[in-house]
Design an enzyme around this catalytic site. Structure first.
Site, PDB file in Angstrom:
ATOM      1  N   PHE A  73      -1.828   5.101   4.775  1.00 14.77           N
ATOM      2  CA  PHE A  73      -0.793   4.453   5.204  1.00 14.77           C
ATOM      3  C   PHE A  73       0.033   3.579   4.826  1.00 14.77           C
ATOM      4  O   PHE A  73      -0.100   3.985   3.489  1.00 14.77           O
ATOM      5  CB  PHE A  73      -1.396   4.958   6.555  1.00 14.77           C
ATOM      6  CG  PHE A  73      -1.693   5.829   8.220  1.00 14.77           C
ATOM      7  CD1 PHE A  73      -1.037   7.273   8.030  1.00 14.77           C
ATOM      8  CD2 PHE A  73      -3.110   6.128   7.471  1.00 14.77           C
ATOM      9  CE1 PHE A  73      -1.282   7.950   8.085  1.00 14.77           C
ATOM     10  CE2 PHE A  73      -3.675   7.680   8.318  1.00 14.77           C
ATOM     11  CZ  PHE A  73      -2.506   8.503   9.051  1.00 14.77           C
ATOM     12  N   SER A  74       0.829   2.477   5.841  1.00 16.80           N
ATOM     13  CA  SER A  74       1.578   1.787   5.476  1.00 16.80           C
ATOM     14  C   SER A  74       0.859   0.922   4.363  1.00 16.80           C
ATOM     15  O   SER A  74       0.830  -0.388   4.064  1.00 16.80           O
ATOM     16  CB  SER A  74       1.582   1.055   6.191  1.00 16.80           C
ATOM     17  OG  SER A  74       3.109   2.008   6.944  1.00 16.80           O
ATOM     18  N   THR A  75      -0.735   0.916   3.535  1.00 18.68           N
ATOM     19  CA  THR A  75      -1.402   0.002   2.117  1.00 18.68           C
ATOM     20  C   THR A  75       0.315   0.852   0.954  1.00 18.68           C
ATOM     21  O   THR A  75       0.518  -0.421   0.124  1.00 18.68           O
ATOM     22  CB  THR A  75      -2.225   0.541   1.984  1.00 18.68           C
ATOM     23  OG1 THR A  75      -3.633   0.194   3.520  1.00 18.68           O
ATOM     24  CG2 THR A  75      -2.758  -0.002   0.906  1.00 18.68           C
ATOM     25  N   LYS A  77       2.710   1.068   1.496  1.00 17.09           N
ATOM     26  CA  LYS A  77       4.169  -0.074   1.638  1.00 17.09           C
ATOM     27  C   LYS A  77       4.302  -1.187  -0.043  1.00 17.09           C
ATOM     28  O   LYS A  77       5.308  -1.685  -0.294  1.00 17.09           O
ATOM     29  CB  LYS A  77       4.562  -0.023   3.201  1.00 17.09           C
ATOM     30  CG  LYS A  77       4.961   0.326   4.493  1.00 17.09           C
ATOM     31  CD  LYS A  77       5.248  -0.331   5.498  1.00 17.09           C
ATOM     32  CE  LYS A  77       6.008   0.441   6.344  1.00 17.09           C
ATOM     33  NZ  LYS A  77       5.096   1.866   6.262  1.00 17.09           N
TER      34      LYS A  77
END
Length: 385
Positions: A73-75, A77
Site C-alpha cells: 500500500f502506501s509504502t 508513496k
C-alpha cells in the site's frame, strides 16, 4: 560520516537479533509472513524472511521467499516521492511550479496555482474521491486522471495539510508522465529501481510476468478497523468513501489492482525498499540517488501539526512522513508506512535504512511489529551525526 564498526560484525549482530524476533513472531502465530531488511552505511546488514503469504480460501499458503513481492500500500508513496526528487535534481520538475504548468487540465476548479510542493506536503486540498467510484475505475489511469483534474479543493491549497491517501498518486504520477513521457511505473524503473538494480523487485503496477510472484495478503484486524470508522470520519468520508476503495486484502489480492499503475501504493520486497532508502543516505554499490543537500531539504520539516484527514499531529517533509512511531519518533527519520503495517524509512542520524513487508494486515494497538523490530535494530547502530 560513517561508523567505525562495519561489514561482517554489523551483519552478525543485526541479522541475529532481527532473525530471532521475526521467527518468534511467525512461529507464535502473531504474524503470518514477514520480510525485514536493514542497511547500514550503504551495506545490507540483514535480509530476513519467515512464514507464508496470506491464507486465501481454497489456496494453500505459499512460503515467503526473499524475492516474494508483497503489496505494501502506501509504502509506495516513498517510491513516488523519491522519483519526484530525482527528477527535480535533474532539473525536470520544480517544487514551486504550478502543477498546471506540466498538466494544464489540472488547473480546473481553483487549482491553477496549486504547486508540486502542495502535492508533496498533502496541502493541496484534494484528498477526496467520488462516493460511487468502483475498483475497476480506480485501476483505469485515464479515468482517474480525469476525476482528479476535475476535483475542487476542500481548502485553499497551502492553508492546511490533510493526507491525500489515493489522489497523491495520480496528482504526482500524471505530472511525472507529462514531464517524462513515461508511465509512472516506467519512470520508476528508468530513474530509481533500474539504477539501483531492483527493477524486478519494486513496482507500482506489476507486469504480467511478475503477478505470480505476488503473495496473497490476509486480514488481521485492518478491514474491521476501517469498517468501524464513523461515516463522518474524514478518512472514511473522503479517502475511502465506499468499501470497494478500502485498502484491504480483498482489494490487494485482485489481479487487475496489482497490475494497475497506482503510484499511491507499491508492491515490493523489503530488501528493495531498504536499498532505496540506503541510496538516499549514501552510495550503495556505487549508486547514490540524490546528493546530501537535496535529501536534507526534502527530509526537513515542511508542514507540522494537525492533519485534517488522519486527525492526528504529524510532521511531513516533501513527500515523506517524519518521526513516525516505528521510527522511534525521531525527526531525523523519513519514509512512509502503508495500510496494514508495512513501512520503509531512513534514519539520517545513524546511516540506517529499514523496511518491513507483511502478509497479515493489522492496525491500531495490534500493529506493534514494525516498532518492535526497528527498536531491536536502533540500539545496535549508534548515532554518527
Amino acid at each position: 560520516m560513517t561508523h567505525e564498526l562495519t561489514g561482517h560484525r554489523w551483519d552478525e549482530r543485526i541479522r541475529e537479533r532481527v532473525g530471532e524476533t521475526v521467527r518468534r513472531l511467525v512461529e507464535s502465530g502473531e504474524e503470518t509472513g514477514l520480510q525485514v531488511a536493514v542497511y547500514v552505511d550503504g551495506e545490507q546488514a540483514a535480509a530476513v524472511h519467515a512464514g507464508t503469504g496470506g491464507r486465501v480460501d481454497g489456496v494453500p499458503p505459499r512460503p515467503l521467499a526473499p524475492d516474494s513481492l508483497v503489496h505494501s500500500f502506501s509504502t509506495g508513496k516513498g517510491f513516488t516521492t523519491t522519483l519526484v526528487h530525482v527528477l527535480a535534481e535533474r532539473g525536470l520538475i520544480e517544487y514551486d511550479a504550478p502543477i498546471a504548468r506540466y498538466w494544464p487540465e489540472f488547473g480546473a476548479r481553483g487549482k491553477e496555482r496549486a504547486t508540486v510542493w502542495h502535492a508533496l506536503t498533502h496541502t493541496l486540498g484534494t484528498p477526496q474521491l467520488p462516493a460511487r467510484l468502483t475498483p475497476a475505475e480506480l485501476c483505469d489511469w485515464d479515468t482517474m486522471c480525469g476525476v482528479v483534474a476535475d476535483l475542487e479543493p476542500l481548502w485553499e491549497p497551502g492553508t492546511a495539510s490533510g493526507y491525500h491517501g489515493w489522489t497523491f498518486g495520480w496528482i504526482l504520477g500524471e505530472t511525472v508522465r507529462r514531464i517524462t513521457g513515461l508511465t509512472p511505473g516506467a519512470a520508476l524503473r528508468e530513474y530509481v529501481s533500474g539504477p539501483l538494480g531492483v527493477a524486478d523487485e519494486m513496482f507500482f503496477g506489476l507486469p504480467e510476468g511478475a503477478v505470480g510472484r505476488a503473495v496473497p495478503l490476509e486480514e488481521g484486524n485492518w478491514a474491521a478497523r476501517l469498517a468501524h470508522l464513523p461515516e463522518s470520519a474524514p478518512f472514511r468520508r473522503y479517502v475511502v468513501p465506499n468499501p470497494g476503495l478500502w485498502t484491504t486484502a480483498e482489494l490487494a489480492n485482485r489481479p487487475d489492482y496489482l497490475r494497475a499503475d497506482l503510484p499511491a501504493c507499491g508492491t515490493t520486497t523489503a530488501r528493495a525498499a531498504a536499498r532505496l532508502y540506503a541510496a538516499l543516505l549514501g552510495e550503495v554499490d556505487g549508486v547514490r540517488l540524490l546528493p546530501a543537500e537535496r535529501v536534507e531539504r526534502a527530509a526537513a520539516v515542511a508542514v507540522e501539526g494537525e492533519d485534517r484527514i488522519l486527525l492526528g499531529r504529524y510532521a511531513k517533509g516533501l513527500g515523506w512522513f517524519l518521526g513516525l512511531p516505528a521510527m522511534g519518533g525521531d525527526p531525523a527519520c523519513f519514509g512512509h508506512q502503508g495500510s496494514g503495517g508495512s513501512i520503509a524509512f531512513a534514519d539520517r542520524s545513524r546511516g540506517l535504512s529499514f523496511a518491513l513487508t507483511r502478509t497479515r494486515l493489522v492496525g491500531g494497538s495490534a500493529d506493534t511489529t514494525a516498532r518492535l523490530l526497528a527498536a531491536e535494530v536502533r540500539p545496535l547502530v549508534p548515532r554518527v551525526r
